[in-house]
Design an enzyme around this catalytic site. Sequence first.
Site, mmCIF file in Angstrom:
data_model
loop_
_atom_site.group_PDB
_atom_site.id
_atom_site.type_symbol
_atom_site.label_atom_id
_atom_site.label_comp_id
_atom_site.label_asym_id
_atom_site.label_seq_id
_atom_site.Cartn_x
_atom_site.Cartn_y
_atom_site.Cartn_z
ATOM 1 N N GLN A 107 44.256 50.986 38.690
ATOM 2 C CA GLN A 107 43.744 49.666 38.349
ATOM 3 C C GLN A 107 42.815 49.798 37.147
ATOM 4 O OE1 GLN A 107 41.283 45.707 39.709
ATOM 5 N NE2 GLN A 107 41.507 47.329 41.209
ATOM 6 N N ASP A 121 41.390 52.896 42.556
ATOM 7 C CA ASP A 121 40.398 51.854 42.304
ATOM 8 C C ASP A 121 39.002 52.463 42.321
ATOM 9 O OD1 ASP A 121 38.837 49.619 42.062
ATOM 10 O OD2 ASP A 121 39.394 48.718 43.959
ATOM 11 N N GLN A 142 45.827 37.472 44.914
ATOM 12 C CA GLN A 142 44.872 37.978 45.898
ATOM 13 C C GLN A 142 44.490 36.865 46.866
ATOM 14 O OE1 GLN A 142 41.259 39.414 44.104
ATOM 15 N NE2 GLN A 142 41.236 37.852 42.520
ATOM 16 N N THR A 183 38.499 41.281 38.764
ATOM 17 C CA THR A 183 37.795 40.854 39.963
ATOM 18 C C THR A 183 37.897 39.351 40.154
ATOM 19 O OG1 THR A 183 35.604 40.762 41.025
ATOM 20 C CG2 THR A 183 35.645 40.725 38.632
ATOM 21 N N CYS A 184 37.804 38.943 41.415
ATOM 22 C CA CYS A 184 37.739 37.519 41.729
ATOM 23 C C CYS A 184 36.483 36.879 41.147
ATOM 24 C CB CYS A 184 37.757 37.334 43.246
ATOM 25 S SG CYS A 184 36.441 38.252 44.092
ATOM 26 N N HIS A 233 47.028 41.468 48.309
ATOM 27 C CA HIS A 233 45.709 42.101 48.239
ATOM 28 C C HIS A 233 45.122 42.247 49.641
ATOM 29 C CE1 HIS A 233 41.341 42.601 47.542
ATOM 30 N NE2 HIS A 233 41.724 43.240 46.449
ATOM 31 N N GLU A 253 46.080 50.352 47.784
ATOM 32 C CA GLU A 253 44.981 50.558 46.841
ATOM 33 C C GLU A 253 43.757 51.117 47.564
ATOM 34 O OE1 GLU A 253 42.178 47.940 43.781
ATOM 35 O OE2 GLU A 253 44.094 47.122 44.469
ATOM 36 N N ASP A 296 44.897 46.202 49.386
ATOM 37 C CA ASP A 296 43.671 46.921 49.050
ATOM 38 C C ASP A 296 42.905 47.194 50.342
ATOM 39 O OD1 ASP A 296 41.369 47.977 48.004
ATOM 40 O OD2 ASP A 296 41.033 46.386 46.539
ATOM 41 N N LYS A 325 40.171 48.102 35.758
ATOM 42 C CA LYS A 325 39.273 47.068 36.271
ATOM 43 C C LYS A 325 38.481 46.501 35.100
ATOM 44 C CE LYS A 325 37.367 46.008 40.641
ATOM 45 N NZ LYS A 325 37.858 46.224 41.987
#
Length: 425
Positions: free
Chosen positions: A329, A307, A172, A360-361, A194, A273, A236, A331
């Site tokens: 996804q 998502d 990403q 997630t980041c 991403h 996404e 995304d 998550k």
Amino acid sequence: MEITGIYATPGYSGFFFDDQRAIKQGAQQDGFTYEGEPVTDGFDEIRQAGESIIVDVELADGTVVRGDCAAVQYSGAGGRDPLFKAEEYAPVVEGPVADELEGRDATDFLDNAELLEEMTVEGDRLHTAIRYGVSQALLAAAAEAENTTKTDVMADALGTEPATEPVPVFGQSGDDRYNNTEKMFVKGVPVLPHALINSVEKIGENGEVLLEYVDWLTQRSQELGPEGYDPRFHIDVYGMIGEIFGAPYDRDEVVDYFAALEDAAAPYPIQIEGPMDVGNRADQIDAMVELREGLKDAGVDVDIVADEWCNTFEDVQAFVDSGAADLVQVKTPDLGGIHRSGQAVRYCQGTDTRAYLGGTCNETETSARACAHVALATDAAQVLAKPGMGFDEGYMIVENEMRRTIARREREQRQTDTDEVTADD
């Protein structure tokens, strides 16, 4: 081996919490932050520091293992649990959670994780971030007690055969979608970038900005990628295609746009996404089914990734059962216990929907490593490089954890084979 203590320390995560609704409503960036007032409950600013809880689990022999409670960047959006505040939730981990788990056998990973998943405090289920972090520590505790890998513990719990090669990693880029993507090309990242297309400005009023970007991806990948490089593009768009085109999603204007994305990406596959966000799970599924049917009828080969409104295990089931996505996804922080992420990946097996083990980041290096083991145990279609938005660090953490684990499992298997031959002699 008995669990003798559980301790919680507030810490930071690998990125930030962002008020997605405020950003979608037009909040303007001011350097790294955003101007304006937040609109989602719990936020003091539109962008604020990400938080985590470091969970230490102590075993009877004095060993201490770790998991990290973390929540997604866009907390409180799309049906997710509210903003995660470490100081508020740390006493829950050291209080009711510790009271329930201390004294239990660390090798009973699945039983311990399921107990955690069903716990309530004052009638409410534990925040997904708590279930996520404590279950990571329980996984590590079981692996330590059994002197094996977390991959093997998870595979035993799920009844799976682990992958023997690293699962394709999805890089990403964050907002630095050109420089970070060039890094990915140089390293030959299999799925990318991403791109964080979360505003009209980034996609273009008619989608033209994204088309130009995908065209750049194709050209630059051929210039910078290693010999034989065959990437898969994954963008995304945070519902922005729905924002600029609107329903119905099977009409020519929308389908033609996806056909243009396919052409721009050629010869590489592309997956989009979160093409739209219509506000609830049922309508989101209907909209995505409508889009997929329109693309299929027109012969447009662009994969659609679920998502928004696909957060819990039950959500994953609903999207898969409805044929609403080519990929879902999973998550990871939103599913709660980390075993639930593994179960969600397994649910996709044998269907027409592939499982993308995401997250997630805004996680930590500890949770990212734990997810690498889930990816290997379930042989997911792809796994997210995390945490952070700098790309390199997250990619290193996830890829190296998988390689290290595979190498260890191979060494142990060779030793087992050797021992069996010696015993036969």
